[in-house]
Design a protein around this motif. Sequence first.
Motif, PDB file in Angstrom:
ATOM      1  N   ARG A 296      -7.123 -15.543   8.621  1.00  0.00           N
ATOM      2  CA  ARG A 296      -7.709 -15.756  10.067  1.00  0.00           C
ATOM      3  C   ARG A 296      -7.823 -14.299  10.926  1.00  0.00           C
ATOM      4  O   ARG A 296      -8.537 -14.548  11.793  1.00  0.00           O
ATOM      5  CB  ARG A 296      -6.934 -16.508  10.810  1.00  0.00           C
ATOM      6  N   ARG A 297      -7.427 -13.393  10.276  1.00  0.00           N
ATOM      7  CA  ARG A 297      -7.447 -12.034  11.145  1.00  0.00           C
ATOM      8  C   ARG A 297      -7.359 -10.882  10.321  1.00  0.00           C
ATOM      9  O   ARG A 297      -7.319 -11.017   8.927  1.00  0.00           O
ATOM     10  CB  ARG A 297      -6.675 -11.970  12.263  1.00  0.00           C
ATOM     11  N   ALA A 298      -7.668  -9.666  10.626  1.00  0.00           N
ATOM     12  CA  ALA A 298      -7.295  -8.728   9.828  1.00  0.00           C
ATOM     13  C   ALA A 298      -5.945  -8.504   9.182  1.00  0.00           C
ATOM     14  O   ALA A 298      -5.167  -8.974   9.918  1.00  0.00           O
ATOM     15  CB  ALA A 298      -7.793  -7.560  10.879  1.00  0.00           C
ATOM     16  N   LEU A 299      -5.787  -7.917   8.292  1.00  0.00           N
ATOM     17  CA  LEU A 299      -4.554  -7.543   7.602  1.00  0.00           C
ATOM     18  C   LEU A 299      -3.542  -7.102   8.670  1.00  0.00           C
ATOM     19  O   LEU A 299      -3.992  -6.187   9.359  1.00  0.00           O
ATOM     20  CB  LEU A 299      -4.646  -6.590   6.283  1.00  0.00           C
ATOM     21  N   THR A 300      -2.330  -7.460   9.019  1.00  0.00           N
ATOM     22  CA  THR A 300      -1.448  -7.059   9.725  1.00  0.00           C
ATOM     23  C   THR A 300      -0.374  -6.099   8.812  1.00  0.00           C
ATOM     24  O   THR A 300       0.237  -6.760   7.702  1.00  0.00           O
ATOM     25  CB  THR A 300      -0.558  -8.066  10.296  1.00  0.00           C
ATOM     26  N   PHE A 301      -0.306  -4.816   9.076  1.00  0.00           N
ATOM     27  CA  PHE A 301       0.464  -4.034   8.199  1.00  0.00           C
ATOM     28  C   PHE A 301       2.001  -3.651   9.061  1.00  0.00           C
ATOM     29  O   PHE A 301       2.282  -3.829  10.313  1.00  0.00           O
ATOM     30  CB  PHE A 301      -0.058  -2.885   8.322  1.00  0.00           C
ATOM     31  N   GLY A 302       3.088  -3.329   8.191  1.00  0.00           N
ATOM     32  CA  GLY A 302       4.343  -3.120   8.802  1.00  0.00           C
ATOM     33  C   GLY A 302       4.461  -1.745   9.030  1.00  0.00           C
ATOM     34  O   GLY A 302       3.087  -1.020   8.896  1.00  0.00           O
TER      35      GLY A 302
ATOM     36  N   GLY B  34       6.739  11.841  -7.805  1.00  0.00           N
ATOM     37  CA  GLY B  34       5.518  11.513  -7.274  1.00  0.00           C
ATOM     38  C   GLY B  34       5.535  10.131  -6.860  1.00  0.00           C
ATOM     39  O   GLY B  34       4.435   9.748  -6.035  1.00  0.00           O
ATOM     40  N   ASP B  35       6.387   9.491  -6.588  1.00  0.00           N
ATOM     41  CA  ASP B  35       6.521   8.173  -5.841  1.00  0.00           C
ATOM     42  C   ASP B  35       6.806   8.445  -4.471  1.00  0.00           C
ATOM     43  O   ASP B  35       6.893   7.466  -3.641  1.00  0.00           O
ATOM     44  CB  ASP B  35       7.407   7.217  -6.594  1.00  0.00           C
ATOM     45  N   SER B  36       7.116   9.742  -4.074  1.00  0.00           N
ATOM     46  CA  SER B  36       7.618  10.156  -2.733  1.00  0.00           C
ATOM     47  C   SER B  36       6.270   9.711  -1.705  1.00  0.00           C
ATOM     48  O   SER B  36       5.359  10.241  -2.084  1.00  0.00           O
ATOM     49  CB  SER B  36       8.052  11.201  -2.483  1.00  0.00           C
ATOM     50  N   ALA B  37       6.342   8.997  -0.830  1.00  0.00           N
ATOM     51  CA  ALA B  37       5.370   8.551   0.039  1.00  0.00           C
ATOM     52  C   ALA B  37       5.815   7.625   1.031  1.00  0.00           C
ATOM     53  O   ALA B  37       6.909   7.267   0.996  1.00  0.00           O
ATOM     54  CB  ALA B  37       4.245   8.083  -0.968  1.00  0.00           C
ATOM     55  N   ILE B  38       4.880   7.264   1.793  1.00  0.00           N
ATOM     56  CA  ILE B  38       5.139   6.121   2.817  1.00  0.00           C
ATOM     57  C   ILE B  38       4.401   4.722   2.249  1.00  0.00           C
ATOM     58  O   ILE B  38       3.395   4.798   1.701  1.00  0.00           O
ATOM     59  CB  ILE B  38       4.602   6.246   4.178  1.00  0.00           C
ATOM     60  N   TYR B  39       5.393   3.546   2.214  1.00  0.00           N
ATOM     61  CA  TYR B  39       5.211   2.141   1.728  1.00  0.00           C
ATOM     62  C   TYR B  39       4.795   1.167   2.614  1.00  0.00           C
ATOM     63  O   TYR B  39       5.609   1.004   3.578  1.00  0.00           O
ATOM     64  CB  TYR B  39       5.997   1.761   0.510  1.00  0.00           C
ATOM     65  N   PHE B  40       3.734   0.695   2.734  1.00  0.00           N
ATOM     66  CA  PHE B  40       3.444  -0.380   3.843  1.00  0.00           C
ATOM     67  C   PHE B  40       3.168  -1.724   3.049  1.00  0.00           C
ATOM     68  O   PHE B  40       2.536  -1.789   2.109  1.00  0.00           O
ATOM     69  CB  PHE B  40       1.897  -0.040   4.749  1.00  0.00           C
ATOM     70  N   CYS B  41       3.849  -2.757   3.669  1.00  0.00           N
ATOM     71  CA  CYS B  41       3.493  -3.969   3.387  1.00  0.00           C
ATOM     72  C   CYS B  41       2.444  -4.853   4.215  1.00  0.00           C
ATOM     73  O   CYS B  41       2.439  -4.362   5.468  1.00  0.00           O
ATOM     74  CB  CYS B  41       4.925  -5.044   3.160  1.00  0.00           C
ATOM     75  N   ALA B  42       1.731  -5.851   3.924  1.00  0.00           N
ATOM     76  CA  ALA B  42       0.760  -6.145   4.790  1.00  0.00           C
ATOM     77  C   ALA B  42       0.527  -7.571   4.261  1.00  0.00           C
ATOM     78  O   ALA B  42       0.509  -8.252   3.286  1.00  0.00           O
ATOM     79  CB  ALA B  42      -0.655  -5.418   4.486  1.00  0.00           C
TER      80      ALA B  42
ATOM     81  N   HIS C 283      10.163 -12.988   2.993  1.00  0.00           N
ATOM     82  CA  HIS C 283      10.773 -11.997   2.713  1.00  0.00           C
ATOM     83  C   HIS C 283       9.921 -11.192   1.199  1.00  0.00           C
ATOM     84  O   HIS C 283       9.836 -12.183   0.428  1.00  0.00           O
ATOM     85  CB  HIS C 283      12.094 -11.729   2.225  1.00  0.00           C
ATOM     86  N   LEU C 284       9.619 -10.068   1.304  1.00  0.00           N
ATOM     87  CA  LEU C 284       8.747  -9.438   0.268  1.00  0.00           C
ATOM     88  C   LEU C 284       9.495  -8.183  -0.236  1.00  0.00           C
ATOM     89  O   LEU C 284       9.964  -7.511   0.942  1.00  0.00           O
ATOM     90  CB  LEU C 284       7.303  -9.339   0.839  1.00  0.00           C
ATOM     91  N   SER C 285       9.444  -7.915  -1.187  1.00  0.00           N
ATOM     92  CA  SER C 285      10.358  -6.575  -1.740  1.00  0.00           C
ATOM     93  C   SER C 285       9.300  -5.895  -2.763  1.00  0.00           C
ATOM     94  O   SER C 285       8.574  -6.669  -3.599  1.00  0.00           O
ATOM     95  CB  SER C 285      11.542  -6.921  -2.072  1.00  0.00           C
TER      96      SER C 285
ATOM     97  N   TYR D 249       0.822  -1.179  -0.062  1.00  0.00           N
ATOM     98  CA  TYR D 249       0.235  -0.102   0.042  1.00  0.00           C
ATOM     99  C   TYR D 249       0.896   1.198   0.001  1.00  0.00           C
ATOM    100  O   TYR D 249       2.048   1.281   0.556  1.00  0.00           O
ATOM    101  CB  TYR D 249      -0.817   0.162   1.209  1.00  0.00           C
ATOM    102  N   LYS D 250       0.333   2.377  -0.427  1.00  0.00           N
ATOM    103  CA  LYS D 250       0.964   3.636  -0.518  1.00  0.00           C
ATOM    104  C   LYS D 250       0.270   4.682   0.137  1.00  0.00           C
ATOM    105  O   LYS D 250      -1.025   4.684  -0.163  1.00  0.00           O
ATOM    106  CB  LYS D 250       1.474   4.054  -2.090  1.00  0.00           C
ATOM    107  N   GLN D 251       0.969   5.447   0.831  1.00  0.00           N
ATOM    108  CA  GLN D 251       0.283   6.551   1.649  1.00  0.00           C
ATOM    109  C   GLN D 251       0.989   7.687   1.268  1.00  0.00           C
ATOM    110  O   GLN D 251       2.011   8.036   1.585  1.00  0.00           O
ATOM    111  CB  GLN D 251       0.078   6.264   3.220  1.00  0.00           C
TER     112      GLN D 251
END
Lengths: 116, 110
Positions: free
Chosen positions: B95-101, B82-90, B71-73, B35-37
Amino acid sequence: GAGVSQSPSNKVTEKGKDVELRCDPISGHTALYWYRQRLGQGLEFLIYFQGNSAPDKSGLPSDRFSAERTGESVSTLTIQRTQQEDSAVYLCASSPPRGGSNEKLFFGSGTQLSVL
Amino acid sequence: GEDVEQSLFLSVREGDSSVINCTYTDSSSTYLYWYKQEPGAGLQLLTYIFSNMDMKQDQRLTVLLNKKDKHLSLRIADTQTGDSAIYFCAENTGRRALTFGSGTRLQVQP
């Protein structure tokens, strides 16, 4: 609207007051999530609603926090007796019925809560 | 532990490739997401990969998955300002809600 809508976008409150945050998910989305994001930090899971199942409340940090959802529509997150450490952005997300276990979340732009 | 881990910060020059790394926790995770924020906004799904794949390419984005190492990249080719942002892996275990880094802040310098 087309996206997840959260209100208010900003809320400033005094320590000890109660606040209520609202989330309108995308129509037809069965799942709804609340996350908290403290400044400069990642997302902290709070609560998860999936259809008519009992909500997963395992992420709520204390009994001052509660959330409700009526059917598959609006959700409200209530924080009682707010504390300064509650200051954060509260993000809501919804997701459509699952195709398999792929769960794609659509996020609102959040409510920035500041507790003075 | 239960944490999805990411490095906090990455700085690259415009036009270079960016590689953002993530280590997840659950070997039974079925889908993994990026995800990108952008500032002042919620998170936006960029791409995802199913756990039986080891690579997925989508225009300038390449996702690599190493299940053995959990490991995910995310590689962004020809990085733009325009790519400057915060990037989250999840991760999604089903079995449960998404877990984010905790997110990686990408800064792109002109």
